[in-house]
Design an enzyme around this catalytic site. Structure first.
Site, PDB file in Angstrom:
ATOM      1  N   LYS A  12     107.985  71.401  59.578  1.00  0.00           N
ATOM      2  CA  LYS A  12     107.125  70.428  58.885  1.00  0.00           C
ATOM      3  C   LYS A  12     107.931  69.410  58.051  1.00  0.00           C
ATOM      4  O   LYS A  12     109.109  69.646  57.735  1.00  0.00           O
ATOM      5  CB  LYS A  12     106.096  71.191  58.054  1.00  0.00           C
ATOM      6  CG  LYS A  12     105.175  72.076  58.935  1.00  0.00           C
ATOM      7  CD  LYS A  12     104.019  72.709  58.164  1.00  0.00           C
ATOM      8  CE  LYS A  12     103.148  73.561  59.102  1.00  0.00           C
ATOM      9  NZ  LYS A  12     101.942  74.096  58.423  1.00  0.00           N
ATOM     10  N   PHE A  61      91.077  72.521  52.727  1.00  0.00           N
ATOM     11  CA  PHE A  61      92.456  72.011  52.710  1.00  0.00           C
ATOM     12  C   PHE A  61      92.746  71.008  53.825  1.00  0.00           C
ATOM     13  O   PHE A  61      93.871  70.521  53.951  1.00  0.00           O
ATOM     14  CB  PHE A  61      93.445  73.177  52.784  1.00  0.00           C
ATOM     15  CG  PHE A  61      93.284  74.074  54.005  1.00  0.00           C
ATOM     16  CD1 PHE A  61      93.791  73.704  55.245  1.00  0.00           C
ATOM     17  CD2 PHE A  61      92.621  75.295  53.900  1.00  0.00           C
ATOM     18  CE1 PHE A  61      93.649  74.524  56.356  1.00  0.00           C
ATOM     19  CE2 PHE A  61      92.472  76.129  55.015  1.00  0.00           C
ATOM     20  CZ  PHE A  61      92.986  75.737  56.243  1.00  0.00           C
ATOM     21  N   ARG A  89     105.921  84.080  64.811  1.00  0.00           N
ATOM     22  CA  ARG A  89     105.030  84.207  63.646  1.00  0.00           C
ATOM     23  C   ARG A  89     105.560  85.253  62.649  1.00  0.00           C
ATOM     24  O   ARG A  89     105.415  85.091  61.441  1.00  0.00           O
ATOM     25  CB  ARG A  89     103.589  84.503  64.087  1.00  0.00           C
ATOM     26  CG  ARG A  89     102.905  83.254  64.683  1.00  0.00           C
ATOM     27  CD  ARG A  89     101.411  83.430  64.905  1.00  0.00           C
ATOM     28  NE  ARG A  89     100.642  83.536  63.688  1.00  0.00           N
ATOM     29  CZ  ARG A  89     100.042  82.511  63.070  1.00  0.00           C
ATOM     30  NH1 ARG A  89     100.136  81.281  63.550  1.00  0.00           N
ATOM     31  NH2 ARG A  89      99.353  82.719  61.978  1.00  0.00           N
ATOM     32  N   THR A  95     100.982  82.868  56.127  1.00  0.00           N
ATOM     33  CA  THR A  95     100.619  81.457  55.955  1.00  0.00           C
ATOM     34  C   THR A  95     100.815  80.996  54.514  1.00  0.00           C
ATOM     35  O   THR A  95     101.356  79.922  54.263  1.00  0.00           O
ATOM     36  CB  THR A  95      99.128  81.267  56.333  1.00  0.00           C
ATOM     37  OG1 THR A  95      98.934  81.733  57.671  1.00  0.00           O
ATOM     38  CG2 THR A  95      98.716  79.807  56.232  1.00  0.00           C
ATOM     39  N   ARG A 109     108.906  81.131  55.732  1.00  0.00           N
ATOM     40  CA  ARG A 109     107.985  80.580  54.733  1.00  0.00           C
ATOM     41  C   ARG A 109     108.328  81.088  53.331  1.00  0.00           C
ATOM     42  O   ARG A 109     108.191  80.369  52.348  1.00  0.00           O
ATOM     43  CB  ARG A 109     106.544  80.898  55.127  1.00  0.00           C
ATOM     44  CG  ARG A 109     106.066  79.995  56.265  1.00  0.00           C
ATOM     45  CD  ARG A 109     104.809  80.485  56.914  1.00  0.00           C
ATOM     46  NE  ARG A 109     104.159  79.446  57.706  1.00  0.00           N
ATOM     47  CZ  ARG A 109     103.081  79.651  58.444  1.00  0.00           C
ATOM     48  NH1 ARG A 109     102.529  80.848  58.505  1.00  0.00           N
ATOM     49  NH2 ARG A 109     102.541  78.647  59.129  1.00  0.00           N
ATOM     50  N   ASN A 119     104.161  74.784  53.986  1.00  0.00           N
ATOM     51  CA  ASN A 119     104.667  76.135  54.231  1.00  0.00           C
ATOM     52  C   ASN A 119     105.741  76.164  55.328  1.00  0.00           C
ATOM     53  O   ASN A 119     105.913  77.169  56.004  1.00  0.00           O
ATOM     54  CB  ASN A 119     103.502  77.088  54.541  1.00  0.00           C
ATOM     55  CG  ASN A 119     102.716  76.646  55.744  1.00  0.00           C
ATOM     56  OD1 ASN A 119     102.984  75.584  56.316  1.00  0.00           O
ATOM     57  ND2 ASN A 119     101.748  77.435  56.158  1.00  0.00           N
ATOM     58  N   HIS A 122     105.168  75.779  61.681  1.00  0.00           N
ATOM     59  CA  HIS A 122     103.962  76.140  62.427  1.00  0.00           C
ATOM     60  C   HIS A 122     104.361  76.990  63.614  1.00  0.00           C
ATOM     61  O   HIS A 122     105.430  76.803  64.186  1.00  0.00           O
ATOM     62  CB  HIS A 122     103.241  74.878  62.944  1.00  0.00           C
ATOM     63  CG  HIS A 122     102.173  75.212  63.952  1.00  0.00           C
ATOM     64  ND1 HIS A 122     100.895  75.571  63.576  1.00  0.00           N
ATOM     65  CD2 HIS A 122     102.216  75.307  65.311  1.00  0.00           C
ATOM     66  CE1 HIS A 122     100.196  75.862  64.674  1.00  0.00           C
ATOM     67  NE2 HIS A 122     100.971  75.708  65.736  1.00  0.00           N
TER      68      HIS A 122
HETATM   69  O1  CDP Z   1      99.752  78.025  60.213  1.00  0.00           O
HETATM   70  P1  CDP Z   1      98.973  79.318  60.303  1.00  0.00           P
HETATM   71  O2  CDP Z   1      98.451  79.598  61.686  1.00  0.00           O
HETATM   72  O3  CDP Z   1      99.737  80.477  59.738  1.00  0.00           O
HETATM   73  O4  CDP Z   1      97.717  79.161  59.314  1.00  0.00           O
HETATM   74  P2  CDP Z   1      96.260  78.522  59.548  1.00  0.00           P
HETATM   75  O5  CDP Z   1      95.286  79.377  58.825  1.00  0.00           O
HETATM   76  O6  CDP Z   1      96.023  78.250  61.003  1.00  0.00           O
HETATM   77  O7  CDP Z   1      96.355  77.138  58.759  1.00  0.00           O
HETATM   78  C1  CDP Z   1      96.973  76.015  59.326  1.00  0.00           C
HETATM   79  C2  CDP Z   1      97.759  75.308  58.239  1.00  0.00           C
HETATM   80  O8  CDP Z   1      96.870  74.835  57.220  1.00  0.00           O
HETATM   81  C3  CDP Z   1      98.746  76.188  57.476  1.00  0.00           C
HETATM   82  O9  CDP Z   1      99.958  76.393  58.129  1.00  0.00           O
HETATM   83  C4  CDP Z   1      98.927  75.397  56.180  1.00  0.00           C
HETATM   84  O10 CDP Z   1      99.848  74.316  56.336  1.00  0.00           O
HETATM   85  C5  CDP Z   1      97.533  74.813  55.971  1.00  0.00           C
HETATM   86  N1  CDP Z   1      96.763  75.591  54.970  1.00  0.00           N
HETATM   87  C6  CDP Z   1      96.565  75.035  53.697  1.00  0.00           C
HETATM   88  O11 CDP Z   1      96.999  73.915  53.441  1.00  0.00           O
HETATM   89  N2  CDP Z   1      95.880  75.730  52.729  1.00  0.00           N
HETATM   90  C7  CDP Z   1      95.385  76.956  53.002  1.00  0.00           C
HETATM   91  N3  CDP Z   1      94.718  77.613  52.041  1.00  0.00           N
HETATM   92  C8  CDP Z   1      95.567  77.539  54.271  1.00  0.00           C
HETATM   93  C9  CDP Z   1      96.264  76.824  55.250  1.00  0.00           C
HETATM   94 MG    MG Z   2      96.976  78.651  62.827  1.00  0.00          MG
END
Ligand code: CDP
Ligand code: MG
EC number: 2.7.4.6
Length: 172
Positions: A12, A61, A89, A95, A109, A119, A122
């Protein structure tokens, strides 16, 4: 020989601004035995980010996520490994960065994430999403064709082209 799986990884924008963090994450990728099938530096557009994060459209978010992901260049990689999706992952960690720092301090992360949004990386969460996400950022990539003709070459004789951060097979 076990078949390789593909996943889409994004480094990112805040990491790209810090060459030392980027280099450290690239080293983790290579030393964890991922093969870098494709690699590009890309300033993600709002259209691409919205398509990519479609599932989060109604989350609180969402706006800050789209704003951040389009704030500067990212690195986008197609990575190959036996259990690429799960292994990437696991390396990334949870996350949420505070959780990552608490539960998986040595994860990507945990080390390079700043906030829940920033974070660091991805990773696709299933083979179906990997295919969809690869299609968004590498529309020219022949996903089915790769498994037929390229996958066997990725088991041996690979060289890392460090400059372009991509593994090259002998006959390319
Ligand atoms: O990336 P990942 O699959 O682990 O998490 P996700 O639940 O699919 O969320 C996608 C992205 O949204 C995350 O990687 C974060 O950058 C963002 N996010 C956020 O800004 N605030 C949150 N509370 C949860 C996720
Ligand atoms: Mg995701």
């Amino acid at each position: 020989m076990t078949a390789l799986q593909l996943t889409l990884a994004i480094i990112k924008p805040h990491v790209i601004k810090n060459p030392f963090s980027l280099e450290a994450i690239r080293n983790i990728i290579v030393s964890s035995n991922f093969k870098v099938v494709k690699s590009k530096r890309k300033h993600i557009t709002p259209d691409e980010a919205e398509m990519f994060y479609e599932e989060h459209m109604h989350k609180f978010f969402y706006n800050r996520l789209i704003t951040f992901m389009t704030s500067g260049p990212s690195d986008v990689y197609i990575l190959a490994k036996e259990n690429a999706i799960k292994d990437w992952r696991t390396l990334m960690g949870p996350t949420k960065v505070y959780k990552a720092q608490f539960e998986a301090r040595e994860s990507i992360r945990g080390k390079y994430g700043f906030t829940d949004t920033r974070n660091a990386t991805h990773g696709s969460d299933s083979p179906e999403t990997a295919k969809r996400e690869i299609g968004i950022f590498f529309p020219e990539f022949d996903y089915e064709g790769w498994f037929k003709t390229e996958e066997p070459k990725f088991h041996h004789n690979l060289k890392l082209d460090k400059m372009n951060f991509v593994h090259v097979t002998d006959n390319r």
